[in-house]
Enzyme design. Sequence first.
Site, PDB file in Angstrom:
ATOM      1  N   ASP A   1      54.818   1.956  16.469  1.00  0.00           N
ATOM      2  CA  ASP A   1      54.756   2.640  14.875  1.00  0.00           C
ATOM      3  C   ASP A   1      53.578   2.195  14.126  1.00  0.00           C
ATOM      4  O   ASP A   1      53.951   2.073  12.789  1.00  0.00           O
ATOM      5  CB  ASP A   1      56.077   2.879  14.042  1.00  0.00           C
ATOM      6  CG  ASP A   1      57.179   3.452  15.050  1.00  0.00           C
ATOM      7  OD1 ASP A   1      56.888   4.295  15.751  1.00  0.00           O
ATOM      8  OD2 ASP A   1      58.485   2.887  14.829  1.00  0.00           O
TER       9      ASP A   1
ATOM     10  N   GLN B   1      54.546   3.066  22.529  1.00  0.00           N
ATOM     11  CA  GLN B   1      55.080   1.513  22.223  1.00  0.00           C
ATOM     12  C   GLN B   1      54.314   0.328  21.761  1.00  0.00           C
ATOM     13  O   GLN B   1      53.173   1.024  21.449  1.00  0.00           O
ATOM     14  CB  GLN B   1      55.926   1.170  23.327  1.00  0.00           C
ATOM     15  CG  GLN B   1      57.140   2.075  23.687  1.00  0.00           C
ATOM     16  CD  GLN B   1      56.718   3.306  24.414  1.00  0.00           C
ATOM     17  OE1 GLN B   1      56.295   3.323  25.199  1.00  0.00           O
ATOM     18  NE2 GLN B   1      57.049   4.436  23.756  1.00  0.00           N
TER      19      GLN B   1
ATOM     20  N   VAL C   1      59.967   8.484  13.915  1.00  0.00           N
ATOM     21  CA  VAL C   1      59.471   9.628  14.000  1.00  0.00           C
ATOM     22  C   VAL C   1      60.369  10.258  15.175  1.00  0.00           C
ATOM     23  O   VAL C   1      60.568  11.672  15.120  1.00  0.00           O
ATOM     24  CB  VAL C   1      57.988   9.784  14.377  1.00  0.00           C
ATOM     25  CG1 VAL C   1      57.619  10.980  14.680  1.00  0.00           C
ATOM     26  CG2 VAL C   1      57.372   9.149  13.359  1.00  0.00           C
TER      27      VAL C   1
ATOM     28  N   THR D   1      66.014   4.715  22.596  1.00  0.00           N
ATOM     29  CA  THR D   1      65.876   5.705  21.936  1.00  0.00           C
ATOM     30  C   THR D   1      66.719   6.993  22.634  1.00  0.00           C
ATOM     31  O   THR D   1      66.795   8.129  22.249  1.00  0.00           O
ATOM     32  CB  THR D   1      64.343   6.471  21.843  1.00  0.00           C
ATOM     33  OG1 THR D   1      63.908   6.481  23.199  1.00  0.00           O
ATOM     34  CG2 THR D   1      63.377   5.529  21.267  1.00  0.00           C
TER      35      THR D   1
ATOM     36  N   PRO E   1      66.272   4.135  10.283  1.00  0.00           N
ATOM     37  CA  PRO E   1      65.326   3.396   9.249  1.00  0.00           C
ATOM     38  C   PRO E   1      64.742   2.218  10.039  1.00  0.00           C
ATOM     39  O   PRO E   1      65.432   1.795  10.801  1.00  0.00           O
ATOM     40  CB  PRO E   1      66.444   2.683   8.239  1.00  0.00           C
ATOM     41  CG  PRO E   1      67.782   3.401   8.673  1.00  0.00           C
ATOM     42  CD  PRO E   1      67.591   4.319  10.030  1.00  0.00           C
ATOM     43  N   ARG E   2      63.614   1.946   9.771  1.00  0.00           N
ATOM     44  CA  ARG E   2      62.754   0.896  10.557  1.00  0.00           C
ATOM     45  C   ARG E   2      63.269  -0.433   9.767  1.00  0.00           C
ATOM     46  O   ARG E   2      63.179  -0.375   8.679  1.00  0.00           O
ATOM     47  CB  ARG E   2      61.369   0.849  10.586  1.00  0.00           C
ATOM     48  CG  ARG E   2      60.898   2.242  11.433  1.00  0.00           C
ATOM     49  CD  ARG E   2      59.371   2.428  11.326  1.00  0.00           C
ATOM     50  NE  ARG E   2      59.118   3.744  12.228  1.00  0.00           N
ATOM     51  CZ  ARG E   2      57.902   4.477  11.638  1.00  0.00           C
ATOM     52  NH1 ARG E   2      57.207   4.456  10.958  1.00  0.00           N
ATOM     53  NH2 ARG E   2      57.786   5.643  12.640  1.00  0.00           N
TER      54      ARG E   2
ATOM     55  N   GLY F   1      50.713   3.218  13.802  1.00  0.00           N
ATOM     56  CA  GLY F   1      49.736   4.175  13.183  1.00  0.00           C
ATOM     57  C   GLY F   1      48.811   4.380  14.414  1.00  0.00           C
ATOM     58  O   GLY F   1      47.521   4.806  14.166  1.00  0.00           O
ATOM     59  N   LYS F   2      49.454   4.186  15.577  1.00  0.00           N
ATOM     60  CA  LYS F   2      48.406   4.600  16.785  1.00  0.00           C
ATOM     61  C   LYS F   2      47.924   6.031  16.877  1.00  0.00           C
ATOM     62  O   LYS F   2      46.814   6.446  17.236  1.00  0.00           O
ATOM     63  CB  LYS F   2      49.055   4.236  18.147  1.00  0.00           C
ATOM     64  CG  LYS F   2      49.576   2.918  18.167  1.00  0.00           C
ATOM     65  CD  LYS F   2      50.344   2.530  19.563  1.00  0.00           C
ATOM     66  CE  LYS F   2      51.680   3.061  19.539  1.00  0.00           C
ATOM     67  NZ  LYS F   2      52.835   2.504  18.527  1.00  0.00           N
ATOM     68  N   GLY F   3      48.804   6.989  16.536  1.00  0.00           N
ATOM     69  CA  GLY F   3      48.354   8.622  16.576  1.00  0.00           C
ATOM     70  C   GLY F   3      47.216   8.762  15.560  1.00  0.00           C
ATOM     71  O   GLY F   3      46.481   9.398  15.776  1.00  0.00           O
TER      72      GLY F   3
HETATM   73  P1  GDP Z   1      52.611   5.568  15.956  1.00  0.00           P
HETATM   74  O1  GDP Z   1      53.623   5.258  16.691  1.00  0.00           O
HETATM   75  O2  GDP Z   1      51.866   4.010  16.243  1.00  0.00           O
HETATM   76  O3  GDP Z   1      51.632   6.602  16.106  1.00  0.00           O
HETATM   77  O4  GDP Z   1      52.927   5.354  14.288  1.00  0.00           O
HETATM   78  P2  GDP Z   1      54.081   6.493  13.604  1.00  0.00           P
HETATM   79  O5  GDP Z   1      53.304   7.850  13.636  1.00  0.00           O
HETATM   80  O6  GDP Z   1      55.274   6.386  14.199  1.00  0.00           O
HETATM   81  O7  GDP Z   1      54.045   5.829  12.379  1.00  0.00           O
HETATM   82  C1  GDP Z   1      53.032   5.555  11.428  1.00  0.00           C
HETATM   83  C2  GDP Z   1      53.168   6.195  10.185  1.00  0.00           C
HETATM   84  O8  GDP Z   1      52.388   5.817   9.223  1.00  0.00           O
HETATM   85  C3  GDP Z   1      52.855   7.796  10.070  1.00  0.00           C
HETATM   86  O9  GDP Z   1      53.838   8.492   9.388  1.00  0.00           O
HETATM   87  C4  GDP Z   1      51.627   7.898   9.742  1.00  0.00           C
HETATM   88  O10 GDP Z   1      51.255   9.128   9.289  1.00  0.00           O
HETATM   89  C5  GDP Z   1      51.287   6.801   8.775  1.00  0.00           C
HETATM   90  N1  GDP Z   1      50.234   6.058   8.473  1.00  0.00           N
HETATM   91  C6  GDP Z   1      49.476   5.806   9.496  1.00  0.00           C
HETATM   92  N2  GDP Z   1      48.362   5.081   8.898  1.00  0.00           N
HETATM   93  C7  GDP Z   1      48.614   5.034   7.805  1.00  0.00           C
HETATM   94  C8  GDP Z   1      48.046   4.128   6.452  1.00  0.00           C
HETATM   95  O11 GDP Z   1      46.932   3.614   6.671  1.00  0.00           O
HETATM   96  N3  GDP Z   1      48.772   4.230   5.520  1.00  0.00           N
HETATM   97  C9  GDP Z   1      49.849   4.846   4.924  1.00  0.00           C
HETATM   98  N4  GDP Z   1      50.253   4.934   3.889  1.00  0.00           N
HETATM   99  N5  GDP Z   1      50.290   5.557   6.176  1.00  0.00           N
HETATM  100  C10 GDP Z   1      49.833   5.559   7.379  1.00  0.00           C
HETATM  101  P1  IMO Z   2      55.919   4.412  19.384  1.00  0.00           P
HETATM  102  O1  IMO Z   2      54.903   4.826  20.482  1.00  0.00           O
HETATM  103  C1  IMO Z   2      59.157   1.760  17.990  1.00  0.00           C
HETATM  104  C2  IMO Z   2      62.164   0.914  21.102  1.00  0.00           C
HETATM  105  C3  IMO Z   2      63.379   1.385  20.923  1.00  0.00           C
HETATM  106  C4  IMO Z   2      64.355   0.141  21.539  1.00  0.00           C
HETATM  107  C5  IMO Z   2      63.361  -0.140  22.761  1.00  0.00           C
HETATM  108  C6  IMO Z   2      63.843   0.389  24.072  1.00  0.00           C
HETATM  109  O2  IMO Z   2      56.154   5.405  18.442  1.00  0.00           O
HETATM  110  O3  IMO Z   2      55.275   3.353  18.725  1.00  0.00           O
HETATM  111  P2  IMO Z   2      63.519   2.965  25.209  1.00  0.00           P
HETATM  112  O4  IMO Z   2      64.045   4.246  24.464  1.00  0.00           O
HETATM  113  O5  IMO Z   2      62.104   2.881  25.151  1.00  0.00           O
HETATM  114  O6  IMO Z   2      64.180   2.483  26.355  1.00  0.00           O
HETATM  115  O7  IMO Z   2      63.920   1.818  23.921  1.00  0.00           O
HETATM  116  O8  IMO Z   2      61.769   0.316  22.308  1.00  0.00           O
HETATM  117  N1  IMO Z   2      60.995   1.913  20.996  1.00  0.00           N
HETATM  118  C7  IMO Z   2      59.932   1.945  20.112  1.00  0.00           C
HETATM  119  N2  IMO Z   2      60.123   1.482  18.922  1.00  0.00           N
HETATM  120  N3  IMO Z   2      58.187   2.635  18.557  1.00  0.00           N
HETATM  121  C8  IMO Z   2      58.114   3.230  19.748  1.00  0.00           C
HETATM  122  O9  IMO Z   2      57.177   4.216  20.173  1.00  0.00           O
HETATM  123  C9  IMO Z   2      59.151   2.900  20.608  1.00  0.00           C
HETATM  124  N4  IMO Z   2      59.531   3.578  21.681  1.00  0.00           N
HETATM  125  C10 IMO Z   2      60.602   2.717  22.121  1.00  0.00           C
HETATM  126  O10 IMO Z   2      63.742   1.402  19.479  1.00  0.00           O
HETATM  127  O11 IMO Z   2      64.296  -0.592  20.746  1.00  0.00           O
HETATM  128 MG    MG Z   3      55.846   5.933  16.553  1.00  0.00          MG
END
Ligand code: GDP
Ligand code: IMO
Ligand code: MG
Length: 433
Positions: free
Chosen positions: A13, A223, A298, A128, A303-304, A15-17
Amino acid sequence: MPGIILIGAQWGDEGKGKATDLIGTKVDYVARFNGGNNAGHTVVVGNESYALHLLPSGIINPHVTPVIGNGVVVDPEVLFQEIEGLESRGVDCSKLLVSSEAHVIAPYHRTLDKVTERFLGKHKIGTTGRGIGPAYADKINRVGIRIHDLFNAEHLRNKVEASLHQKNQMLVKLYNRREIDIDETVEDLLKYGEKLKPYVANTSLVLNQALDAGKTVLFEGGQATMLDIDHGTYPFVTSSNPTAGGACTGTGVGPTKISRVIGVVKAYTTRVGEGPFPTELFDESGEWLRQQGHEFGVTTGRPRRCGWFDAVVARYATQVNGLTDFVLTKLDVLTGLDSIPVCVAYDVTTTDGQTQRVSEMPVDQSEFTSATPVYEQMPGWKEDISTVHSFDELPQATQNYVHRLEEISGCRISAIGTGPQRDHIIEVHSLTD
Ligand code: GDP
Ligand code: IMO
Ligand code: MG
């Protein structure tokens, strides 16, 4: 011929997306190489927010060919839900390519994921619940179902039989659950086989030919480093290799084709699920970060867990991935703090009861679990940075924070996220040249 790998440098999480979307404007292919719909990648474009779970984030860019590589585990039901959801919002998914060698998440994998987590009780991983672990376990046990198995009824039945033979015994005798019906499972999967056919390809060949023709391929990790089955906080990890090496095995592209490895790292740290997390905050600062950063999953809405930036983790990510660049995200979230703690080392308790200060990742998990962070305090800033577009215009304290992170993380920071939107970014160095 550039192949660019983009991975998470912490616990996910980061912000890879958003980073993929940024680079996606300059690449031809975006390929997911690991994980499945356990991922939740957010892309925000204007008023639209897209949550991608299984599809590569590059799918939002119309000129990108999105690819699901062999290393991904595909839940066909989720795949089509996601395609339909995006298409109803005007996103064209027709160019999607899915590896015929990718493994399938069948409904029984989801059942087993939930049942085994419950059975583990206080030892649970906090997965998850999407069937990821059981699907990868079948792959390694050589009883997995691959995409191309869904095209042949007889062949598929044999495979499902082989896979369910032991699982049904376990479900009934150990977990006290009902047996899974083989015919129903086969019928269900065959239906998806037909629907999948137009998307299925030899993706390794496609990607290699593209690279040989001078196209750019971005390999998007799900991940993150600390959730890697080999290099993460085992057993509190996912079941794939989200680190850079996974991009090669997970797509069938050799390491000589890779020119950049980009790590996405948050300006602080978060984690979802169980497992050690040295800089985790249990006080109001943690809650402040959660609220300021909207730190709720997401995929599961959980809650993280939140904590300060951990340079030991960042340095480790630089090392195991061979990072060439960092994209530092969510720097805006830290605005308003008087001073910002940054973890530069750990105090750990060794097996013989001694306390030791270490600045590299301890190999012994119990040392990592007992690690107490050693903090350095950096001055904070109060100015809104979300409208700043060049590094030099950032407040001096913000610049100093970035420079210090760069110094202690062992890799340059090439882009800085200042908000969730596409244009909330400061590019310090080009990520594609
Ligand atoms: P990912 O799993 O790595 O793609 O990240 P997630 O999408 O799960 O979580 C990242 C969250 O942070 C998302 O809600 C994004 O829209 C948000 N985000 C990404 N980059 C930024 C940033 O630079 N600032 C803020 N405030 N939010 C960001
Ligand atoms: P993105 O790509 C954060 C965590 C789960 C759990 C562990 C194993 O959005 O960053 P799984 O279902 O993969 O067997 O769960 O890994 N987990 C993540 N945590 N971001 C993710 O993906 C995750 N994908 C799995 O919460 O602790
Ligand atoms: Mg994510």
